[in-house]
Design a protein around this motif. Structure first.
Motif, PDB file in Angstrom:
ATOM      1  N   THR A  29       3.935   9.505 -14.660  1.00 47.20           N
ATOM      2  CA  THR A  29       3.289   9.367 -13.326  1.00 47.20           C
ATOM      3  C   THR A  29       4.755   8.609 -12.442  1.00 47.20           C
ATOM      4  O   THR A  29       5.602   8.409 -12.816  1.00 47.20           O
ATOM      5  CB  THR A  29       2.038   9.074 -13.247  1.00 47.20           C
ATOM      6  N   ASP A  30       4.055   8.325 -10.890  1.00 47.82           N
ATOM      7  CA  ASP A  30       4.447   7.367 -10.501  1.00 47.82           C
ATOM      8  C   ASP A  30       3.569   6.288 -10.120  1.00 47.82           C
ATOM      9  O   ASP A  30       2.874   6.186 -10.054  1.00 47.82           O
ATOM     10  CB  ASP A  30       4.794   7.865  -8.935  1.00 47.82           C
ATOM     11  N   SER A  31       4.244   5.176  -9.086  1.00 49.60           N
ATOM     12  CA  SER A  31       3.441   3.813  -8.972  1.00 49.60           C
ATOM     13  C   SER A  31       2.197   4.125  -8.127  1.00 49.60           C
ATOM     14  O   SER A  31       1.374   2.720  -8.131  1.00 49.60           O
ATOM     15  CB  SER A  31       4.398   2.803  -8.154  1.00 49.60           C
ATOM     16  N   ALA A  33      -0.559   5.925  -8.442  1.00 44.27           N
ATOM     17  CA  ALA A  33      -1.261   5.729  -9.647  1.00 44.27           C
ATOM     18  C   ALA A  33      -2.140   4.370  -9.103  1.00 44.27           C
ATOM     19  O   ALA A  33      -3.588   4.906  -9.896  1.00 44.27           O
ATOM     20  CB  ALA A  33      -1.027   6.587 -10.534  1.00 44.27           C
ATOM     21  N   LEU A  35      -1.909   2.122 -12.086  1.00 45.51           N
ATOM     22  CA  LEU A  35      -2.365   2.278 -12.602  1.00 45.51           C
ATOM     23  C   LEU A  35      -2.821   0.469 -13.104  1.00 45.51           C
ATOM     24  O   LEU A  35      -1.913  -0.171 -13.119  1.00 45.51           O
ATOM     25  CB  LEU A  35      -1.491   2.533 -14.336  1.00 45.51           C
ATOM     26  N   ALA A  38      -0.371   0.499 -17.836  1.00 42.79           N
ATOM     27  CA  ALA A  38       0.982   2.412 -17.824  1.00 42.79           C
ATOM     28  C   ALA A  38       0.436   1.864 -19.431  1.00 42.79           C
ATOM     29  O   ALA A  38       0.131   3.372 -19.301  1.00 42.79           O
ATOM     30  CB  ALA A  38       2.224   2.069 -17.422  1.00 42.79           C
ATOM     31  N   PRO A  45       0.678   6.951 -20.107  1.00 41.41           N
ATOM     32  CA  PRO A  45       1.969   8.072 -19.285  1.00 41.41           C
ATOM     33  C   PRO A  45       3.008   6.651 -18.672  1.00 41.41           C
ATOM     34  O   PRO A  45       3.136   5.298 -18.562  1.00 41.41           O
ATOM     35  CB  PRO A  45       1.109   7.539 -17.631  1.00 41.41           C
ATOM     36  N   VAL A  47       5.552   4.990 -15.865  1.00 41.88           N
ATOM     37  CA  VAL A  47       5.714   4.872 -14.353  1.00 41.88           C
ATOM     38  C   VAL A  47       6.895   4.916 -13.455  1.00 41.88           C
ATOM     39  O   VAL A  47       7.527   3.852 -14.139  1.00 41.88           O
ATOM     40  CB  VAL A  47       4.940   3.860 -13.979  1.00 41.88           C
ATOM     41  N   SER A 107       5.286  15.760 -15.191  1.00 44.06           N
ATOM     42  CA  SER A 107       5.025  14.575 -14.300  1.00 44.06           C
ATOM     43  C   SER A 107       4.550  14.985 -13.545  1.00 44.06           C
ATOM     44  O   SER A 107       4.432  15.984 -12.385  1.00 44.06           O
ATOM     45  CB  SER A 107       6.566  14.799 -13.920  1.00 44.06           C
ATOM     46  N   HIS A 109       2.107  13.916 -10.364  1.00 44.30           N
ATOM     47  CA  HIS A 109       3.110  12.850  -9.296  1.00 44.30           C
ATOM     48  C   HIS A 109       1.940  13.203  -8.047  1.00 44.30           C
ATOM     49  O   HIS A 109       0.893  13.880  -7.712  1.00 44.30           O
ATOM     50  CB  HIS A 109       4.072  12.626  -9.140  1.00 44.30           C
ATOM     51  N   GLY A 145      -3.689   8.232 -10.497  1.00 44.39           N
ATOM     52  CA  GLY A 145      -4.027   7.584 -12.406  1.00 44.39           C
ATOM     53  C   GLY A 145      -4.820   8.722 -13.274  1.00 44.39           C
ATOM     54  O   GLY A 145      -4.223   8.265 -14.837  1.00 44.39           O
ATOM     55  N   SER A 281      -1.533   0.173  -4.386  1.00 46.69           N
ATOM     56  CA  SER A 281       0.148   0.283  -4.715  1.00 46.69           C
ATOM     57  C   SER A 281       0.341  -0.712  -3.359  1.00 46.69           C
ATOM     58  O   SER A 281       0.125  -0.371  -2.252  1.00 46.69           O
ATOM     59  CB  SER A 281       0.710   1.270  -5.290  1.00 46.69           C
TER      60      SER A 281
END
Length: 305
Positions: A29-31, A33, A35, A38, A45, A47, A107, A109, A145, A281
């Protein structure tokens, strides 16, 4: 006649107990999210960070810049922008997971309507050593997330990539991501909110409630005061959670930890859950601005692996 001695072939890295414990399908996933942890080392996941572009250079969120620093910089008058990861960033992650034994990658996103992140992931996936399914969550923050975490749980239970991707979409589609901001200027300047919607939400004495609906930031309602707007946002979240078997709840903030804790306490009392509380984020905070407060609700039940 010269004798050619063949070079010894490199020995493959031995499989460790940790490798054996990792699922065959891995989730990335990406930041955005948001979380809290991680858990990538445990098969959770992985990140990939997005970037915040500052006057003194590019910063990777969660690595080189924090949400608190974003709030401080904006408060000091700095104009910040954001950028998606490059396809090479995803390629490096996919390559590493394949080396660890992953046979497929899902993946998941941030909405493709507000960022090119999922497109970059898809481009990198076309050249990866293992099959990659790029999933546009159509949402952000812990709505993304929760989707990534649920997908990872399916992967760890042995589900295949088709099932894991479907689970991510299911949880993301079940979610509501509601938020309040002190100013709509940051969203408007960043192109995340239309000028017309910004004008409607910026009427004198009005506090807008915003939501990510089908991937886009939408004005849901206008309320007269901050306190009334918070009450209404929490009521919308509670009503959505009431339809769920096992709601996941999260509260995010940018530079407003006390307000976030108070909101989480109210939700916990009504819903009998323990909300996840994290700063939003750094990238999302750049567009939302200091003082932002968000509530996410997603359905985590009604599923069998």
């Amino acid at each position: 006649m010269r004798l050619t001695i063949p070079k010894p072939r490199p020995r493959p890295r031995p499989v460790t107990p940790a490798d054996a414990a990792r699922p065959a399908v891995r989730v990335v996933t990406d930041s955005t999210a948001c979380l809290p942890e991680a858990g990538a080392a445990d098969g959770g996941p992985v990140v990939v960070p997005l970037q915040v572009l500052t006057p003194d250079g590019t910063r990777r969120e969660g690595v080189d810049i924090t949400p608190a620093e974003v709030a401080r910089r904006i408060g000091a008058g700095q104009r910040l922008t954001t950028s998606q990861p490059a396809p090479e960033d995803f390629a490096d992650v996919y390559r590493g997971l394949a080396a660890e034994g992953a046979r497929a990658i899902v993946s998941v996103h941030l909405s493709g309507d507000v960022s090119g992140t999922v497109t970059a992931a898809a481009h990198a996936g076309q050249r990866a050593m293992v099959p990659v399914r790029a999933v546009d969550s159509r949402t952000a923050a812990m709505a993304l997330g929760f989707a990534a975490l649920a997908a990872s749980s399916c992967a760890q239970a042995g589900a295949d990539a088709v099932h894991v991707a479907a689970r991510a979409r299911e949880v993301a589609a079940s979610s509501r991501c509601l938020f309040l901001v002190d100013s709509l200027d940051h969203l408007r300047r960043g192109g995340r909110l239309s000028a017309g919607a910004a004008a409607l939400g910026a009427a004198l004495g009005v506090r807008p409630i915003l939501e990510i609906v089908d991937g886009q930031v939408t004005l849901v309602q206008r309320v007269r005061t901050r306190a009334a707007a918070l009450d209404r946002m929490l009521a919308l979240a509670v009503a959505h959670a009431a339809t769920m078997e096992r709601p996941g709840v999260a509260v995010h903030h940018l530079g407003a930890p006390e307000r976030a804790a108070a909101a989480a306490g109210r939700l916990a009392e009504v819903l009998n859950v323990t909300p996840v509380v994290t700063p939003v984020s750094a990238v999302l905070g750049t567009h939302a601005g200091p003082g932002a407060l968000a509530v996410v609700v997603a359905e985590l039940g009604r599923h069998e692996h």
